[in-house]
Every structure is written in structure tokens, then in C-alpha cells.
Design a protein around this motif. Structure first.
Motif, short mmCIF file in Angstrom:
data_model
loop_
_atom_site.label_atom_id
_atom_site.label_comp_id
_atom_site.label_asym_id
_atom_site.label_seq_id
_atom_site.Cartn_x
_atom_site.Cartn_y
_atom_site.Cartn_z
N LEU A 9 0.83 -1.20 0.00
CA LEU A 9 0.00 0.00 0.00
C LEU A 9 0.87 1.26 0.00
N VAL A 10 1.93 1.26 0.80
CA VAL A 10 2.83 2.41 0.84
C VAL A 10 3.55 2.56 -0.49
N GLN A 11 3.98 1.44 -1.06
CA GLN A 11 4.70 1.51 -2.33
C GLN A 11 3.80 2.05 -3.44
N THR A 12 2.54 1.62 -3.44
CA THR A 12 1.61 2.06 -4.47
C THR A 12 1.25 3.54 -4.32
N THR A 13 1.10 3.99 -3.09
CA THR A 13 0.64 5.37 -2.85
C THR A 13 1.78 6.36 -2.65
N LEU A 14 3.03 5.88 -2.60
CA LEU A 14 4.15 6.79 -2.36
C LEU A 14 4.23 7.91 -3.40
N PRO A 15 4.02 7.63 -4.71
CA PRO A 15 4.10 8.74 -5.67
C PRO A 15 3.10 9.86 -5.38
N ALA A 64 12.11 10.38 2.22
CA ALA A 64 13.33 9.58 2.22
C ALA A 64 13.16 8.33 3.07
N PHE A 65 12.53 8.48 4.23
CA PHE A 65 12.33 7.33 5.11
C PHE A 65 11.42 6.30 4.46
N ALA A 66 10.28 6.76 3.90
CA ALA A 66 9.35 5.83 3.27
C ALA A 66 9.98 5.13 2.08
N THR A 67 10.80 5.85 1.32
CA THR A 67 11.47 5.25 0.16
C THR A 67 12.40 4.13 0.59
N VAL A 68 13.14 4.34 1.67
CA VAL A 68 14.01 3.28 2.19
C VAL A 68 13.18 2.06 2.59
N LEU A 69 12.04 2.30 3.24
CA LEU A 69 11.22 1.18 3.71
C LEU A 69 10.72 0.31 2.56
N VAL A 70 10.32 0.93 1.46
CA VAL A 70 9.70 0.15 0.39
C VAL A 70 10.72 -0.33 -0.65
N GLU A 71 11.81 0.42 -0.84
CA GLU A 71 12.77 0.04 -1.88
C GLU A 71 13.94 -0.77 -1.33
N GLU A 126 0.22 5.50 8.77
CA GLU A 126 0.43 5.68 10.21
C GLU A 126 1.54 4.76 10.70
N GLU A 127 1.61 3.57 10.09
CA GLU A 127 2.70 2.65 10.44
C GLU A 127 4.04 3.24 10.03
N VAL A 128 4.10 3.87 8.85
CA VAL A 128 5.33 4.54 8.42
C VAL A 128 5.74 5.59 9.45
N TYR A 129 4.75 6.41 9.86
CA TYR A 129 5.07 7.47 10.81
C TYR A 129 5.63 6.89 12.10
N TRP A 130 4.98 5.86 12.64
CA TRP A 130 5.43 5.36 13.94
C TRP A 130 6.74 4.57 13.84
N LEU A 131 7.00 3.97 12.70
CA LEU A 131 8.33 3.37 12.52
C LEU A 131 9.40 4.47 12.58
N MET A 132 9.13 5.59 11.91
CA MET A 132 10.08 6.70 11.92
C MET A 132 10.16 7.32 13.31
N ALA A 133 9.00 7.55 13.93
CA ALA A 133 8.98 8.17 15.26
C ALA A 133 9.69 7.30 16.29
N ASN A 134 9.40 6.02 16.29
CA ASN A 134 10.03 5.14 17.29
C ASN A 134 11.53 5.00 17.06
N ALA A 135 11.95 5.03 15.78
CA ALA A 135 13.39 5.01 15.52
C ALA A 135 14.05 6.27 16.07
N LEU A 136 13.40 7.43 15.87
CA LEU A 136 13.94 8.68 16.40
C LEU A 136 13.94 8.68 17.93
N ILE A 137 12.87 8.20 18.52
CA ILE A 137 12.79 8.14 19.98
C ILE A 137 13.93 7.30 20.55
#
Length: 401
Positions: A9-15, A64-71, A126-137
């Protein structure tokens, strides 16, 4: 790593999300400051909000974060996040603030994209956000633990011990503890946050590199007075206040040192390239190397408008002169003919003629156009992208580019 159901879903909607991210982040900040106006006054840089730089930087970081996750799902995106974590630590960001940010960011996604955001797509982002947020935390928790402080407890009251006019637009402030005890250690290249109360009651924060070597009883910062000649955004609130009012004996709120552009251990060759006020972290590195009588091969590059604008020009040359295997190369847009001696050129920095030893690690600091140009030249010379490191004053508009 994204869950199996969220990744496609993230890969499809990223553009489409990526194409609208600046609008989304703009709406996010509007919502955030409507609900929490004190954050704009006391945490976020108001000038960057006016210019739009902050929303562009946030959009770039999320993309950049989302791109790393999907690619590159097996890759840890810490490189994307490390610089952000250090900035956050110098502001005293705490985990609870991520919940507030997440609520408003996801609401902004829904407002901007409307019915295109199904419940499943919303859950994936929302999963993307919390993966990024928890990594930063987690990264920020590690930084606070290394500093031996509680999360967010980074502010200290220091006293201005000396003030020096370095140029028409830059002043250096030497800081000390009021009780005379040593200041905490730092690594050459790091910065501190400075929190200044302004006439309207706001307490705005800016980060300034420590421009001298660690291991002393004092710290030094060098503050350039920001001036926007075109009037597109206000002049620098904090820099103007410090230039006009900071005097010996005054107290300043200063954070503990953070920053991931730091001098590496070892004996490998170095390139220290700066432009304008970007010279400050390089001065700390040079001062440290000179005090240690380092035998390392060091190529120092600096570009500026003119010799008069070159902050700490004589000090930089003196430090390079104390290193047995260092060379200094300077470029000035005007006034180069007024200087004598080797290593002075007219125009913009050009590294084509420089001989860089194999295994050189490069450190860049200055305006983005300068750093992009230098980075391109270094890659053309065969340096690995992983060997080129940089520091940005203000929002990192390089992320996601």
C-alpha cells in the motif's frame, strides 16, 4: 520494516503522497500551531515557518524514510534519521511530543488527500510514521543516555565570558559555567542550541557550532547576523538579538552539545570544506588537530564572498600552519587580488586541481549550493558517497533530494 499488509500500500501510494507532501506538511504545521501555539513561540523556528523551509525539510525526511522502507526493506534507515535525532536532542524533544505530531500529521494527510485515503491506506502511512517516530525516539534516548541526562533535560545556564567582533556580520561569544567548573565534553564538529527570550515573550532556539577545540573550560560559538536583503522572510530573530544585546556577564540558556558531523578517530586523510559561517565546525576540528600535533594529511578548503567576510580567517590560517601535513585553499568572489601568497583564488571553489589522497574522508559545511557542487566534484574524483559527510544549519533540505 513495514508489515506485509502495509508495504504494498505504501509503495503504491508513495508517488501521490510524495507529490503532495509539502502541502500535507504545511497543513500539519497549521493544525499543530492552532492547537499548540506555544510550540511555535518556544520550540519551532518561526523564520523557517515563514519561509517554508521547515515544511520542505519534514516532507523530504518522510519521503526519504518511506522510500528506504519500500525500496530497501532490509536496510536500517538510521543514516536518514541520525541528523534529525541530534537536532531534536539539542532542542530537548521528548517522546510524548511524537504522539501530538502523529495525530496532526495523519489528520493533515486525510484533509489534503480526501477520499483517496482509505482506512487501509491511512493505517499503512500511520505505520510509516510510527516506525520513523520510534526510531527517532530510540536514537534520542541513546543520545540522552550518553549525555547522562534525563530525556529532554539538556538546558544549562552559562555566562558570556568574552565577546569578539569577528567581522561586520559575525560575533563570537565565549561561554563558561558561572561556578567556574569545567563544561561537559564534546566532539569536534558538534553544536549547541541557544535559547533566547525575544521582546514578544517567545523563547526561540537556534543551533550554533562550537568553534574551538574541546577539553577547555570554555566553549565558543560564532554567530552570523542573518539578514534577508529581499525581505522575503524576517531577519534572524535570535542572531540579531545576540548581536545587539549579548554582553560579557550576561546569562544564556545553552543546550548540551550534539551533532553527528564529528572528527573521526585514526590517521586517515581529511578534507575540510566550508563556505561562509560553515567554517565554524571546521575550526573546532582544526583546533583539536593542532593541539594534538596531528600528523594527518588535511586539505582545507574555504569559499567566501571576500576576505573581509571570511570569519576567523587569520585563525584558520594559523591552525593550518601548525599542522605539518595540512594545506589551505581559499576562493573569494571578490577581493582575492588583495591577498598575497599561495592557495588564494578568485571565484567559486573548484576542487579539480586539488590532489586528494586515497582514503580521504570529506566534511562539508556551508550553503546547500556550495555543498552540492563540492560533493559532485568529490564523487567525480572517485570518493565514495559514504566518505562525504555534511552539516546543515537550519532545516535539512538535502534529505529526499
Amino acid at each position: 520494516m513495514l508489515s506485509a499488509q502495509s508495504a504494498p500500500l505504501v509503495q503504491t501510494t508513495l508517488p501521490v503522497v510524495g507529490a503532495n507532501l509539502t502541502t500535507i506538511t504545511g497543513r500539519f504545521y497549521e493544525r499543530l500551531f492552532e492547537d499548540h501555539p506555544d510550540l511555535l513561540k518556544n520550540l519551532f523556528n518561526r523564520t523557517n515557518q515563514v519561509s517554508g523551509a521547515q515544511r520542505e525539510a519534514l516532507a523530504g525526511a518522510v519521503a526519504a524514510f518511506a522510500t528506504v522502507l519500500v525500496e530497501r526493506p532490509g536496510e536500517r534507515p538510521d543514516a536518514v534519521l541520525s541528523r534529525i535525532a541530534h537536532k531534536h536532542a539539542s532542542l530537548g524533544i521528548t517522546p510524548d511530543q511524537y504522539t501530538i505530531v502523529g495525530r496532526h500529521l495523519m489528520a493533515a494527510v486525510g484533509e489534503v488527500l480526501g477520499d483517496a485515503v482509505t482506512p487501509q491506506i491511512a493505517a499503512a502511512w500511520e505505520e510509516v510514521y510510527w516506525l520513523m517516530a520510534n526510531a527517532l525516539i530510540a536514537l534520542e534516548a541513546r543520545l540522552y543516555a550518553q549525555a547522562q541526562v534525563a530525556e529532554g533535560d539538556v538546558w544549562r545556564t552559562l555566562e558570556i565570558a568574552e565577546r569578539h567582533e569577528e567581522s561586520a556580520h559575525a560575533v563570537s561569544l565565549v561561554l563558561r559555567r558561572p561556578d567556574g567548573l569545567p563544561l561537559p565534553p564534546f566532539r569536534p564538529g558538534q553544536y549547541v542550541g541557544v535559547r533566547v527570550r525575544l521582546p514578544d515573550g517567545a523563547r526561540q532556539i537556534r543551533q550554533y557550532s562550537l568553534s574551538s577545540a574541546p577539553g577547555q573550560k570554555t566553549w565558543r560559538i560564532t554567530v552570523k547576523r542573518e539578514h534577508r536583503a529581499d525581505g522575503s522572510v524576517p531577519d534572524g530573530e535570535v542572531s540579531s538579538r545576540l548581536h545587539a544585546h549579548a554582553r560579557v556577564g550576561d546569562a544564556l540558556d545553552v543546550s548540551l552539545p550534539f551533532g553527528d558531523l564529528v572528527l573521526p578517530e585514526g590517521d586517515g586523510p581529511l578534507l575540510l570544506a566550508s563556505a561562509g559561517i560553515g567554517v565554524t565546525p571546521m575550526l573546532s576540528m582544526l583546533d583539536h588537530l593542532a593541539l594534538a600535533s596531528s600528523p594527518r594529511r588535511v586539505v582545507v578548503v574555504h569559499a567566501d564572498r571576500s576576505p573581509a567576510d571570511h570569519v576567523h580567517r587569520d585563525e584558520q590560517a594559523e591552525l593550518v600552519g601548525r599542522l605539518p601535513h595540512a594545506s589551505l585553499h581559499r576562493w573569494y568572489e571578490s577581493g582575492a587580488a588583495d591577498l598575497t601568497g599561495p592557495g588564494v583564488s578568485a571565484g567559486r571553489a573548484d576542487l579539480d586541481g586539488l590532489d586528494l589522497p586515497s582514503g580521504t574522508t570529506a566534511y562539508l559545511c556551508g550553503p546547500l549550493p556550495f555543498m552540492r557542487a563540492v560533493r559532485g566534484q568529490l564523487l567525480d574524483k572517485g570518493l565514495s558517497p559514504s566518505a562525504v559527510h555534511y552539516e546543515v544549519f537550519g532545516p535539512d533540505l538535502w534529505l529526499g533530494k
